[in-house]
Design an enzyme around this catalytic site. Sequence first.
Site, short mmCIF file in Angstrom:
data_model
loop_
_atom_site.label_atom_id
_atom_site.label_comp_id
_atom_site.label_asym_id
_atom_site.label_seq_id
_atom_site.Cartn_x
_atom_site.Cartn_y
_atom_site.Cartn_z
N LYS A 131 35.86 28.47 40.09
CA LYS A 131 34.99 28.94 41.14
C LYS A 131 34.73 27.32 41.83
O LYS A 131 34.98 26.35 41.51
CB LYS A 131 33.63 29.30 40.68
CG LYS A 131 33.57 30.73 39.97
CD LYS A 131 32.49 31.20 39.48
CE LYS A 131 32.40 32.64 39.04
NZ LYS A 131 31.09 33.12 38.74
N GLU A 166 29.97 35.01 29.35
CA GLU A 166 28.73 36.07 29.63
C GLU A 166 28.96 37.28 28.65
O GLU A 166 29.04 38.29 29.30
CB GLU A 166 28.79 36.31 31.15
CG GLU A 166 28.37 35.30 32.03
CD GLU A 166 28.10 35.45 33.50
OE1 GLU A 166 28.91 36.41 33.83
OE2 GLU A 166 27.54 34.88 34.04
N ASP A 215 27.51 28.73 40.20
CA ASP A 215 28.07 29.92 40.52
C ASP A 215 27.57 30.36 41.64
O ASP A 215 26.73 31.04 42.37
CB ASP A 215 27.20 30.89 39.52
CG ASP A 215 27.57 32.31 39.60
OD1 ASP A 215 28.77 32.35 39.75
OD2 ASP A 215 27.09 33.34 38.88
N ARG A 259 40.29 32.63 34.01
CA ARG A 259 39.18 31.98 34.61
C ARG A 259 38.56 30.98 33.69
O ARG A 259 38.14 31.00 32.50
CB ARG A 259 37.96 33.03 34.96
CG ARG A 259 38.70 34.10 35.88
CD ARG A 259 37.42 35.35 35.94
NE ARG A 259 36.55 35.01 37.29
CZ ARG A 259 35.22 35.00 37.04
NH1 ARG A 259 34.73 35.45 35.75
NH2 ARG A 259 34.52 34.99 38.08
N GLU A 318 26.59 37.46 46.75
CA GLU A 318 25.53 37.62 45.84
C GLU A 318 24.50 36.79 45.98
O GLU A 318 23.28 37.30 45.67
CB GLU A 318 26.47 37.13 44.50
CG GLU A 318 25.59 37.55 43.24
CD GLU A 318 26.31 36.98 41.84
OE1 GLU A 318 27.42 36.87 42.06
OE2 GLU A 318 25.49 36.86 40.83
N LYS A 336 38.70 37.48 32.31
CA LYS A 336 37.54 36.50 31.97
C LYS A 336 37.26 36.55 30.42
O LYS A 336 36.97 37.52 29.91
CB LYS A 336 36.16 37.07 32.83
CG LYS A 336 34.87 36.92 32.38
CD LYS A 336 33.93 37.45 33.29
CE LYS A 336 32.56 36.82 32.83
NZ LYS A 336 31.22 37.41 33.82
C1 BDP Z 1 28.08 35.85 38.28
C2 BDP Z 1 27.66 37.06 38.38
C3 BDP Z 1 28.29 38.23 37.40
C4 BDP Z 1 29.69 37.91 37.04
C5 BDP Z 1 30.02 36.52 36.87
C6 BDP Z 1 31.52 36.01 36.80
O1 BDP Z 1 26.43 37.29 38.56
O2 BDP Z 1 27.92 39.39 37.92
O3 BDP Z 1 30.13 38.55 36.25
O4 BDP Z 1 29.55 35.56 38.08
O5 BDP Z 1 32.04 35.43 37.84
O6 BDP Z 1 27.95 35.29 39.65
O7 BDP Z 1 32.13 36.45 35.87
#
Ligand code: BDP
Length: 717
Positions: A372, A303, A377, A336, A405, A299
Amino acid sequence: MKKILFSLLFVLISSYAVCQNPYDLWLQYDKIEDKTLLDSYKKQVSNVYLNLNSPTGDIIKEEIEKSFKGLLNIEPKFDTKTPNLIISTLDKLDPSLKKKLSKTSNINDEGYVIQHISEKGESKLILSAKTEKGLLYGVFNFIKQIQLHKDLSKLAIVDSPKIQKRVLNHWDNLDRSVERGYAGFSIWDWYLLPELIKQEYIDYARANASIGINGTVLTNVNSNALVLSPRYIQKLKALANVFRPYGIQVYLTARFSAPIETGDLETADPLNAEVKQWWKDKAQEIYAEIPDFGGFLVKANSEGQPGPNNYGRSHVDGANMLAEAVAPYDGIIMWRAFVYSEEKPEDRAKQAYSEFKPFDGKFKDNVLVQVKNGAIDFQPREPFHPLFGAMPDTPLMMEFQITQEYLGGMSHLVFLPKLFEEVLEEDTYTQGEGSTVGKIIDGQLSNKKLTGMAGVANIGTAKNWTGHQFGQANWYGFGRLAWNPETSAESIVKDWLKMTFSNKTDFVDPMSKLLLDSREAVVNYMTPLGLHHIMAAGHHQGPGPWVKDMPRPDWTSVYYHKADENGIGFDRTSSGSNALEQYAPEIQKKYSDPATTPDKYLLWFHHLPWNYKMKSGKTLWYEIAAHYQKGVEQVEDMQKTWQKMQQYVDPQVFKETNMLLDIQLKEAKQWRNACLLYFQQFSKMDLPDLIPEITKDLDYYKSLETPYAPGIRPSWN
Ligand code: BDP
């Protein structure tokens, strides 16, 4: 009176007889009660030929012994001259038997054949494969046929996985917390590894092998460079040794800045010669200990994670640099595509496509881009990610989330294979009609032949592995779809119910319906008609349509629902963000007009007035309310069905599921009430009569707090 007593007695006896052990998952091997069936099975499989001298061979033998003892109450003979069950790799199979097998050339290295034949008037069952791994898969399927009470004399199964890399992604941290995990702590006891090999590791491998999963990424995508240190490599090696005979490879997440954090470099620039060498050396070090190490999941620049962009380099530069390091050992990189940046004003749903599509064809052959299922998400429902079909020269790996989640975490019963199936069946139209997402990821419509599917695991230290008993179905279902993305959710649900609980029609039929409907229920009571990402902030449990003022706008709910006096929904047509332009013209045409957009995606693509006239003839406001209400009623129906199932399930599971369904109903009502009261501020319309009176006000729902809700990243609490 007599009748009542008898039925009471029946309930008592039958509930007494039911004692599934939740730890055993779908591998329940309770004795078959039907005597005729039992006798016929005993006759057909009592004498086994098995000539494998290897760890995998030992596992096969043990599984045969265990299952036959449990299901059939026999101890099979392995030293007989007249076997009726022959388990052998193809190269060692007697040529006269081999000749009788149909279509063996069709199987791949992980495939197998299970076939009933008659030889010299005698009936024989042959189980064969090119490799021992294929045999192991075949053995699990053979045992499943017995669990499902199938007629063995009709068996003619030729099967191979359609996807190569069938991988669980554990979001497990080295301190054993699990990001978005709702089933206790991480099962990896890093501190006591490599010395202590827990039985759970073996049972985990066995369960995964039984559904064809062949890889596991042990660490969180928000990664810790420490796992790449020599001390941890030893721990990893111990796990790899356990998993190997089950055909499972281990993978790690690679923190892009590791050369700085655990090495002593000053940069992690992927084009820097020292950095390249650092990763090459690291790969060599790992492969020297674990020759079948799978590779890295990354990743990057997402984020807050470091990545090549920090050095002005691209995702291709980063992925290819790592790919080069693992290529000499047949390793792969799963890179990713979950990237979005708050600095970009572009709709978050568009960003991954904008960033990655231009890279099509530029990644090295051992890179899989992991995408994804949807562009935001892991929502209860999202249209498929527009990258599927848009990168024909790049192998795209599907990333599903098995842990819930955004779907009720630890307490909601939601059968996810229904969601997975919906995504896999979606037509991208990128190569004409029928270009389904499934056909793209299994390589049929891709110019690249490396294929993969990942599932974010829902496994933890809970005694039943997944916390909620029915979370097991989602792990199971993921495995089945990774093996063959065209498997129907309906067949998965039936198999799982029968293997886990009971073959009785009075159980399987109503419970199949319950599970298959459960996904639509959660969509209805959380995010109907294309609404999305309106959960509470951070932990994502419970409603939070009012969430605004977060560190970044695309983490708020108001960004996604855009409710105001004029209406509700995210305009993603050409008059809005035009995320629609990322899809094929067929989809653009259909979805650009609300009248032809399927209701389920309506507010994903359109901002519509509250009194917009829906296909049903009712207003949008009415339909929103009706969907929320429907979701609540669906949970009530689930409860009613479950009440009738007591005689088929373990008493503890029965009770616990009852209590969990109570929580689910309470939360479904909370969702309905909170969302309707919140949206009503803008619609200014009365609630339709079908909504029961809401006695609390919006402030009450806003004030509900859930401190320490599980699964959140500690730093986000
Ligand atoms: C989001 C989640 C987070 C993950 C992120 C990811 O909230 O905790 O780190 O995706 O997929 O859904 O990297």
